[in-house]
Design a protein around this motif. Sequence first.
Motif, mmCIF file in Angstrom:
data_model
loop_
_atom_site.group_PDB
_atom_site.id
_atom_site.type_symbol
_atom_site.label_atom_id
_atom_site.label_comp_id
_atom_site.label_asym_id
_atom_site.label_seq_id
_atom_site.Cartn_x
_atom_site.Cartn_y
_atom_site.Cartn_z
ATOM 1 N N ASP A 150 0.871 -1.179 0.000
ATOM 2 C CA ASP A 150 0.000 0.000 0.000
ATOM 3 C C ASP A 150 0.907 1.227 0.000
ATOM 4 O O ASP A 150 1.494 1.591 1.018
ATOM 5 C CB ASP A 150 -0.894 -0.009 1.237
ATOM 6 C CG ASP A 150 -1.878 1.153 1.260
ATOM 7 O OD1 ASP A 150 -1.732 2.087 0.442
ATOM 8 O OD2 ASP A 150 -2.783 1.131 2.122
ATOM 9 N N ARG A 151 1.052 1.870 -1.157
ATOM 10 C CA ARG A 151 1.985 2.989 -1.287
ATOM 11 C C ARG A 151 1.535 4.216 -0.491
ATOM 12 O O ARG A 151 2.328 5.129 -0.274
ATOM 13 C CB ARG A 151 2.162 3.362 -2.760
ATOM 14 C CG ARG A 151 2.900 2.278 -3.555
ATOM 15 C CD ARG A 151 3.058 2.644 -5.019
ATOM 16 N NE ARG A 151 3.775 1.612 -5.752
ATOM 17 C CZ ARG A 151 5.098 1.581 -5.921
ATOM 18 N NH1 ARG A 151 5.847 2.552 -5.400
ATOM 19 N NH2 ARG A 151 5.663 0.605 -6.590
ATOM 20 N N SER A 152 0.302 4.231 -0.050
ATOM 21 C CA SER A 152 -0.178 5.378 0.724
ATOM 22 C C SER A 152 0.178 5.268 2.207
ATOM 23 O O SER A 152 -0.080 6.196 2.976
ATOM 24 C CB SER A 152 -1.697 5.503 0.578
ATOM 25 O OG SER A 152 -2.364 4.416 1.209
ATOM 26 N N ARG A 153 0.775 4.151 2.618
ATOM 27 C CA ARG A 153 1.047 3.930 4.042
ATOM 28 C C ARG A 153 2.514 3.596 4.264
ATOM 29 O O ARG A 153 2.920 2.437 4.278
ATOM 30 C CB ARG A 153 0.178 2.796 4.577
ATOM 31 C CG ARG A 153 -1.322 3.102 4.593
ATOM 32 C CD ARG A 153 -2.115 1.858 4.952
ATOM 33 N NE ARG A 153 -1.635 1.269 6.222
ATOM 34 C CZ ARG A 153 -1.843 0.010 6.568
ATOM 35 N NH1 ARG A 153 -2.481 -0.816 5.739
ATOM 36 N NH2 ARG A 153 -1.414 -0.444 7.731
ATOM 37 N N PRO A 154 3.356 4.639 4.425
ATOM 38 C CA PRO A 154 4.762 4.379 4.746
ATOM 39 C C PRO A 154 4.897 3.802 6.149
ATOM 40 O O PRO A 154 4.114 4.104 7.043
ATOM 41 C CB PRO A 154 5.405 5.759 4.633
ATOM 42 C CG PRO A 154 4.284 6.714 4.852
ATOM 43 C CD PRO A 154 3.057 6.069 4.307
ATOM 44 N N VAL A 155 5.911 2.970 6.330
ATOM 45 C CA VAL A 155 6.155 2.313 7.620
ATOM 46 C C VAL A 155 7.627 2.506 7.972
ATOM 47 O O VAL A 155 8.519 2.123 7.202
ATOM 48 C CB VAL A 155 5.812 0.818 7.565
ATOM 49 C CG1 VAL A 155 6.109 0.157 8.912
ATOM 50 C CG2 VAL A 155 4.353 0.609 7.177
ATOM 51 N N ALA A 156 7.878 3.085 9.151
ATOM 52 C CA ALA A 156 9.256 3.289 9.614
ATOM 53 C C ALA A 156 9.724 2.060 10.381
ATOM 54 O O ALA A 156 8.981 1.470 11.157
ATOM 55 C CB ALA A 156 9.338 4.530 10.502
ATOM 56 N N PHE A 157 10.996 1.684 10.163
ATOM 57 C CA PHE A 157 11.587 0.577 10.915
ATOM 58 C C PHE A 157 13.089 0.802 10.988
ATOM 59 O O PHE A 157 13.645 1.702 10.323
ATOM 60 C CB PHE A 157 11.265 -0.769 10.265
ATOM 61 C CG PHE A 157 12.001 -1.042 8.972
ATOM 62 C CD1 PHE A 157 13.058 -1.937 8.927
ATOM 63 C CD2 PHE A 157 11.617 -0.426 7.777
ATOM 64 C CE1 PHE A 157 13.722 -2.210 7.740
ATOM 65 C CE2 PHE A 157 12.273 -0.684 6.589
ATOM 66 C CZ PHE A 157 13.338 -1.576 6.568
ATOM 67 N N THR A 158 13.766 -0.003 11.807
ATOM 68 C CA THR A 158 15.222 0.079 11.878
ATOM 69 C C THR A 158 15.809 -1.294 11.620
ATOM 70 O O THR A 158 15.250 -2.318 12.018
ATOM 71 C CB THR A 158 15.708 0.590 13.248
ATOM 72 O OG1 THR A 158 15.346 -0.364 14.264
ATOM 73 C CG2 THR A 158 15.111 1.941 13.583
ATOM 74 N N PHE A 159 16.963 -1.303 10.943
ATOM 75 C CA PHE A 159 17.706 -2.529 10.667
ATOM 76 C C PHE A 159 19.134 -2.316 11.142
ATOM 77 O O PHE A 159 19.829 -1.411 10.646
ATOM 78 C CB PHE A 159 17.678 -2.845 9.169
ATOM 79 C CG PHE A 159 18.542 -4.019 8.774
ATOM 80 C CD1 PHE A 159 18.178 -5.305 9.123
ATOM 81 C CD2 PHE A 159 19.727 -3.822 8.073
ATOM 82 C CE1 PHE A 159 18.972 -6.380 8.765
ATOM 83 C CE2 PHE A 159 20.521 -4.887 7.694
ATOM 84 C CZ PHE A 159 20.149 -6.183 8.050
ATOM 85 N N ASP A 160 19.552 -3.112 12.106
ATOM 86 C CA ASP A 160 20.880 -2.953 12.711
ATOM 87 C C ASP A 160 21.116 -1.512 13.151
ATOM 88 O O ASP A 160 22.208 -0.944 12.982
ATOM 89 C CB ASP A 160 21.972 -3.394 11.734
ATOM 90 C CG ASP A 160 22.092 -4.915 11.645
ATOM 91 O OD1 ASP A 160 21.586 -5.602 12.561
ATOM 92 O OD2 ASP A 160 22.678 -5.411 10.671
ATOM 93 N N GLY A 161 20.055 -0.898 13.675
ATOM 94 C CA GLY A 161 20.147 0.458 14.197
ATOM 95 C C GLY A 161 19.987 1.548 13.168
ATOM 96 O O GLY A 161 19.945 2.734 13.526
ATOM 97 N N ARG A 162 19.875 1.212 11.892
ATOM 98 C CA ARG A 162 19.744 2.209 10.828
ATOM 99 C C ARG A 162 18.279 2.469 10.533
ATOM 100 O O ARG A 162 17.531 1.539 10.211
ATOM 101 C CB ARG A 162 20.443 1.726 9.568
ATOM 102 C CG ARG A 162 21.943 1.534 9.718
ATOM 103 C CD ARG A 162 22.494 0.649 8.619
ATOM 104 N NE ARG A 162 22.126 1.113 7.278
ATOM 105 C CZ ARG A 162 22.299 0.370 6.176
ATOM 106 N NH1 ARG A 162 22.805 -0.852 6.260
ATOM 107 N NH2 ARG A 162 21.960 0.859 5.004
ATOM 108 N N PRO A 163 17.828 3.733 10.637
ATOM 109 C CA PRO A 163 16.426 4.036 10.312
ATOM 110 C C PRO A 163 16.163 3.830 8.824
ATOM 111 O O PRO A 163 16.966 4.214 7.970
ATOM 112 C CB PRO A 163 16.280 5.511 10.700
ATOM 113 C CG PRO A 163 17.459 5.819 11.563
ATOM 114 C CD PRO A 163 18.556 4.922 11.120
#
Length: 870
Positions: free
Chosen positions: A14-27
């Motif tokens: 769903d391109r209208s819903r961005p989701v923030a996450f971190t991978f190995d501490g990198r946003p």
Amino acid sequence: MSPGRLATGGTWIDRSRPVAFTFDGRPMEGLAGDTVASALLANGVTGGFRSPLRGRPRGVMTDGVEEPNAFIEVTAPLFETILPATMVNLVDHLEVRSRPGVGVLPTEDLPVATAAHRHAHVETLVIGAGAVGAAAATEAAGRGHRVLLAGEHHVVEHPVEGATILASTTATGIYDDGHVVLYQRSRPLEVVWHVRARHVVLATGAHERPIAFAGNDLPGVLLAGAAARYAERFGVLVGERAVVFTTNHAGTEAAIALAAAGAHVTVVDAGPGGPAADRARAAGLGVLTDAVIAQAQGDARVEAVTIRDGSGAMSTVEADLVAVSGGFNPVLSLARAIGAGLAYDDAKACFVPDGEGPAWLTIVGGAAGDVPTSHPLWVVPEGDDAEKIVEPQRDQTVADVAAAVASGLRSVEHVKRATYIGTTIDQGRTSGVLTAELTNALLGWDAGAQGPSNARPPYTPVPFRALAGVDTGPRLLDPVRTTPMHPWHLAVGAPMENVGQWHRPWYFPAAGESMDDAVARECLAVRSTAGIVDASTLGKIEVVGPDAGAFLDRHYTNRMSNLAVGSIRYGLMLGLDGMVFDDGVAMRLAEDRYLVTTTTGGAAAVLDRFEQWLQTEWTDLRVYCTSVTERWAVAGVTGPATRDVLAAAGTDVDLSSDAFPFMTLREGTLAGVPVRLCRVSFTGELSVEVHVDARFGLHVWETLLAAGAPFGLTPYGTEAMHVLRAEKGFVIVGQDTDGTMTPDDLGMGWIVNTGKGDFLGKRSLVRGDTVRADRKQLVGLLPADPERSLPEGTQVVADAVLPAPPVHMLGFVSSSYRSPTLGRTFALALLEAGRSLIGTTVHAVVDGTPTPCGVVAPLFVDPDGARRDG
């Protein structure tokens, strides 16, 4: 076009819903519908992972449960030890870190998903929610069936009207009679489903297979179908310059899809090509046939490949994506675990179902072998075999497999154990068939001569918390068992002792009384007036059938078949090695019905032994065994005033010695309810066990206590019980035995009836080792200092002064107590040739100091048994 998120496309996001996450501490940022793997690739992270043993750079290789490289630990919002990045859905504030194939248990409490178990009964269960599985579910629903459709991904592309659909759900195992266990990875509640289905349809598809070539584990080397699906489902282009290495037309179709997504694609076809190759050329792709990739080059990720074409010429092509399709392996682990076999299909270069298996299981689609034909290529001959990875999770290579075969191994199962290939999180989904065919080739055998080793359930890892469900907390999965009298014990403040799974009262302290004082008071009450013990925990098994007597004769050392109805006999059971296994009494309730008792901790083992021999060796015997331990509450009244107590409680049973002799039972009433009274004794005193329906256990217990109060009736716990039985030399199996004791070692040779016919362990009783004169034997010990207690387990030596090591040990103390009746300490011990030492002095080593002890017969109170009948 640069690799990463495409401007259009992506059926699962769903391109209208961005989701923030971190991978190995990198946003980072992804989109709703992404997996961690697709989001990483969308952010240009082709690598980011390491192999577990050699620390080689690794990247995402697949898009499903078969992922062998990209493993992550989820630290928020809910902790997960280790999961493939391809199967973790992106959610807000997700925090993950890479793991090199091995998880790390946390040292602090972290929030985790809660779990539940649910049950479902359906006519049809379809495992696999692809197009073929959906068609099977639709057809079953059309017949009016209750249908359950389980799909392993979070998106089900083909909904089925009239079916219950479980997304993010994997079948972990298929068992007898259509019992299937499913694991649903939903949040915040995950569910383990126990499904009973009349018909199971296996539509699990097929996994694409890699090819072993030098550098084939570099980040940027993916399976071709996965690379195409990342573009289709997630709108992610994994590489701009792609080389597709294929043995089949599906790989070429994936190349066409990648080109349509914007990549510059070269097809390297190991076979002669065909219509798919023609379509690729027509679409403007470069196509090489009868060619292979000899090596992939690069450091942190693939940068180029060396190609050997049909003429043998070598060339190098720049590439940031190598998409491999070495054929397809039908996903058959679940079917093989329930009896299905494999057959090799030469045209498709894979193993397909052989038609065996239960009638209620149907295999369809790719799992049934509906996969593309394939040129058989397992390993590219060019290049260093030590750089051709076979099992990414174990860093095992073609050279490692060759070394295992060179050492003399022939079976794939043995190669697996030598290399650990297939002993990984994915259980060899990408490596199993490759290893089998490589082994076949190294041995000079034909393709398909032996197939891959089979994975055991669960098909994918299931967290222990999910298996536990709501059964978590201090008690975990081991149940705490209590008797009907347990509330009374707690109400009077009795400390509890763990005896197997049971909580039993240890002792019953009066106000301000120590444990030693309480135990002494309880023991004296039994010897002088009367005591009462909660004996409900003893194992109780009903053995019923015309052959019940003959069956028990084969288990016990003495004869039970000639026991009169209404009589009781003590017996020993031996292991096949002739050593004491368990003891108890057998009560004959009717011509075809016995009730046998076991030790509290041995009940399950005895019932298991009964069933094992009934079901595997003595199938002709007409016998049924039923555990009735919880069916009966037991109050044991013992001591000189026993008859007075029972009479005061109100019973219609004649309690006189003539009418109710030792080792008999009587049916009647007591305290207004039906009971079974049994004249058995574990104290040497006049004793009657009151067996009553568990529903009335507490009522009878309280009635007996009230009726016995004028006679000094005293409740006693397990500690006093141990003292009282040891004073009489009665053994406890598991305390005074250690798995190496025969009946004769315990002074109980009298219980072995060698003339009654065969019984378990009989032949072992005449082995040379079993009849040695210096075997450890049960004896009594009286410390020279009557106040000296010998810790249980204390080693016993002959010498008053310890010699230099090594010191010869005569044996050890098995039971040790202070007896208020004797006015001193005493012990039971197992000593070499112990009976020959009676009348001598030995030394128990306590805190490094030999303590003199007299060796006596293991019988300290009432040696003539005069107190038994009151």
